[in-house]
Design a protein around this motif. Structure first.
Motif, PDB file in Angstrom:
ATOM      1  N   SER A  93      49.876  33.701  25.781  1.00  0.00           N
ATOM      2  CA  SER A  93      49.412  33.300  27.272  1.00  0.00           C
ATOM      3  C   SER A  93      49.374  31.807  27.330  1.00  0.00           C
ATOM      4  O   SER A  93      49.584  31.228  28.578  1.00  0.00           O
ATOM      5  CB  SER A  93      48.290  34.194  27.533  1.00  0.00           C
ATOM      6  OG  SER A  93      48.615  35.417  27.566  1.00  0.00           O
ATOM      7  N   VAL A  94      48.589  31.137  26.392  1.00  0.00           N
ATOM      8  CA  VAL A  94      48.255  29.712  26.428  1.00  0.00           C
ATOM      9  C   VAL A  94      49.529  28.963  26.441  1.00  0.00           C
ATOM     10  O   VAL A  94      49.809  28.153  27.024  1.00  0.00           O
ATOM     11  CB  VAL A  94      47.343  29.087  25.273  1.00  0.00           C
ATOM     12  CG1 VAL A  94      47.347  27.837  25.223  1.00  0.00           C
ATOM     13  CG2 VAL A  94      46.094  29.819  25.776  1.00  0.00           C
ATOM     14  N   SER A 136      52.407  33.102  36.818  1.00  0.00           N
ATOM     15  CA  SER A 136      51.927  32.603  35.549  1.00  0.00           C
ATOM     16  C   SER A 136      50.580  33.430  35.226  1.00  0.00           C
ATOM     17  O   SER A 136      50.233  34.052  34.177  1.00  0.00           O
ATOM     18  CB  SER A 136      51.751  31.346  35.369  1.00  0.00           C
ATOM     19  OG  SER A 136      50.969  31.026  34.259  1.00  0.00           O
ATOM     20  N   VAL A 137      49.673  33.657  36.111  1.00  0.00           N
ATOM     21  CA  VAL A 137      48.635  34.477  36.131  1.00  0.00           C
ATOM     22  C   VAL A 137      49.129  36.083  35.642  1.00  0.00           C
ATOM     23  O   VAL A 137      48.304  36.680  34.613  1.00  0.00           O
ATOM     24  CB  VAL A 137      47.522  34.513  37.344  1.00  0.00           C
ATOM     25  CG1 VAL A 137      46.463  35.478  37.267  1.00  0.00           C
ATOM     26  CG2 VAL A 137      47.029  33.160  37.554  1.00  0.00           C
ATOM     27  N   LEU A 138      49.865  36.493  36.531  1.00  0.00           N
ATOM     28  CA  LEU A 138      50.099  37.964  36.353  1.00  0.00           C
ATOM     29  C   LEU A 138      50.643  38.350  34.868  1.00  0.00           C
ATOM     30  O   LEU A 138      50.508  39.106  34.245  1.00  0.00           O
ATOM     31  CB  LEU A 138      51.252  38.477  37.414  1.00  0.00           C
ATOM     32  CG  LEU A 138      50.627  38.460  38.728  1.00  0.00           C
ATOM     33  CD1 LEU A 138      51.499  38.839  39.662  1.00  0.00           C
ATOM     34  CD2 LEU A 138      49.261  39.416  38.882  1.00  0.00           C
ATOM     35  N   TYR A 163      48.918  39.705  27.364  1.00  0.00           N
ATOM     36  CA  TYR A 163      47.799  40.087  26.548  1.00  0.00           C
ATOM     37  C   TYR A 163      47.378  41.468  26.506  1.00  0.00           C
ATOM     38  O   TYR A 163      47.176  42.027  25.568  1.00  0.00           O
ATOM     39  CB  TYR A 163      46.401  39.147  27.298  1.00  0.00           C
ATOM     40  CG  TYR A 163      45.246  39.914  26.613  1.00  0.00           C
ATOM     41  CD1 TYR A 163      44.712  39.223  25.303  1.00  0.00           C
ATOM     42  CD2 TYR A 163      44.404  40.548  27.278  1.00  0.00           C
ATOM     43  CE1 TYR A 163      43.479  39.704  24.792  1.00  0.00           C
ATOM     44  CE2 TYR A 163      42.980  40.969  26.687  1.00  0.00           C
ATOM     45  CZ  TYR A 163      42.611  40.836  25.544  1.00  0.00           C
ATOM     46  OH  TYR A 163      41.481  41.262  24.942  1.00  0.00           O
ATOM     47  N   LEU A 164      47.459  42.092  27.724  1.00  0.00           N
ATOM     48  CA  LEU A 164      47.106  43.550  27.729  1.00  0.00           C
ATOM     49  C   LEU A 164      48.314  44.436  27.173  1.00  0.00           C
ATOM     50  O   LEU A 164      47.861  45.428  26.426  1.00  0.00           O
ATOM     51  CB  LEU A 164      47.008  43.946  29.118  1.00  0.00           C
ATOM     52  CG  LEU A 164      45.939  43.545  29.733  1.00  0.00           C
ATOM     53  CD1 LEU A 164      45.907  43.917  31.457  1.00  0.00           C
ATOM     54  CD2 LEU A 164      44.376  43.901  29.066  1.00  0.00           C
ATOM     55  N   ALA A 173      44.342  34.312  27.797  1.00  0.00           N
ATOM     56  CA  ALA A 173      45.040  35.368  28.972  1.00  0.00           C
ATOM     57  C   ALA A 173      44.659  35.173  30.266  1.00  0.00           C
ATOM     58  O   ALA A 173      45.237  35.350  31.246  1.00  0.00           O
ATOM     59  CB  ALA A 173      44.627  36.781  28.549  1.00  0.00           C
ATOM     60  N   VAL A 174      43.267  34.314  30.575  1.00  0.00           N
ATOM     61  CA  VAL A 174      42.982  34.074  31.731  1.00  0.00           C
ATOM     62  C   VAL A 174      43.118  32.336  32.126  1.00  0.00           C
ATOM     63  O   VAL A 174      42.590  32.053  33.125  1.00  0.00           O
ATOM     64  CB  VAL A 174      41.635  34.570  32.042  1.00  0.00           C
ATOM     65  CG1 VAL A 174      41.556  35.977  32.267  1.00  0.00           C
ATOM     66  CG2 VAL A 174      40.798  33.906  31.271  1.00  0.00           C
ATOM     67  N   PHE A 175      43.675  31.975  31.145  1.00  0.00           N
ATOM     68  CA  PHE A 175      43.771  30.325  31.280  1.00  0.00           C
ATOM     69  C   PHE A 175      44.683  29.980  32.492  1.00  0.00           C
ATOM     70  O   PHE A 175      44.201  29.158  33.470  1.00  0.00           O
ATOM     71  CB  PHE A 175      44.760  29.887  30.213  1.00  0.00           C
ATOM     72  CG  PHE A 175      44.971  28.289  30.092  1.00  0.00           C
ATOM     73  CD1 PHE A 175      43.777  27.412  29.976  1.00  0.00           C
ATOM     74  CD2 PHE A 175      46.146  27.715  30.243  1.00  0.00           C
ATOM     75  CE1 PHE A 175      44.039  26.143  30.163  1.00  0.00           C
ATOM     76  CE2 PHE A 175      46.401  26.393  30.125  1.00  0.00           C
ATOM     77  CZ  PHE A 175      45.276  25.563  29.988  1.00  0.00           C
TER      78      PHE A 175
END
Length: 189
Positions: free
Chosen positions: A23-24, A43-45, A51-52, A119-121
């Motif tokens: 994700s990063v 990108s967020v989605l 990750y999930l 994952a939330v970067f």
């Protein structure tokens, strides 16, 4: 015979770390498009999905193994503990809470904190607030200093809480062989 819990946990940790790392990498590679809102939303989605889905992979594989063992057994006396991957997901969530807790209670480097929460970067880019405007050294240009919003670590914790259902759903899909392409395409209605 079931796999030991520690082996399940270690495989979950490995996939969790790889999900964050990928994700990063995706987020950094899209840094050029930071001004494009649609690309950043995607990108967020995609970061959260990467990750999930990676966290669910070892649970799915374990479910497939348990399914194969159940088919081989003549007597189904040994029951499958269906909630063990939810417990693994809870432990993985606890591991991902550590950076947020440290960030909340200490003066932790914000850039490192955002990278650790891979994952939330990309999501963290939407949670930046302006703290001050300062003059750039050696020129007359002004620079706006951005920091994470105070509520951001709590949002990160909430997103990582999705690890628990991802692990459990992955295991149940594997146990029921729910993603078998032949079963999906050719099942009679």
């Amino acid at each position: 015979m079931q796999k030991p819990f520690v082996k399940l946990l270690l495989s979950g940790l490995g996939y969790m770390l790889m999900g964050n790392l990928l994700s990063v990498i995706m987020s950094v590679s899209l840094a050029f498009f930071r001004g494009e809102t649609l690309i950043m939303i995607l990108s967020v989605l995609f970061g959260i999905a990467i990750y999930l889905l990676l966290v669910a992979v070892p649970a799915y594989k374990d479910g497939l193994d348990e399914n194969a063992k159940q088919k081989k057994r003549k007597d189904n006396t040994e029951s499958v503990p269906k909630w063990r991957w939810a417990l693994v997901g809870t432990i993985l969530w606890g591991v991902m809470l550590i950076p947020s807790v440290v960030y909340l209670f200490t003066e932790y480097n914000e850039g490192v904190y955002r990278m650790l929460n891979g994952a939330v970067f990309p999501l963290s880019a939407f949670m930046l607030v302006s703290t001050m405007t300062t003059e750039y050294p050696f020129s007359s240009a002004f620079v706006e200093v951005l920091r994470l919003a105070p509520f951001a670590p709590y949002v990160f914790m909430g997103v990582y809480a999705l690890t628990i259902p991802a692990c459990h759903i992955g295991f149940i899909l594997g146990l029921n062989n729910g993603l078998d392409k032949d079963k999906i395409m050719y099942e009679k209605q």
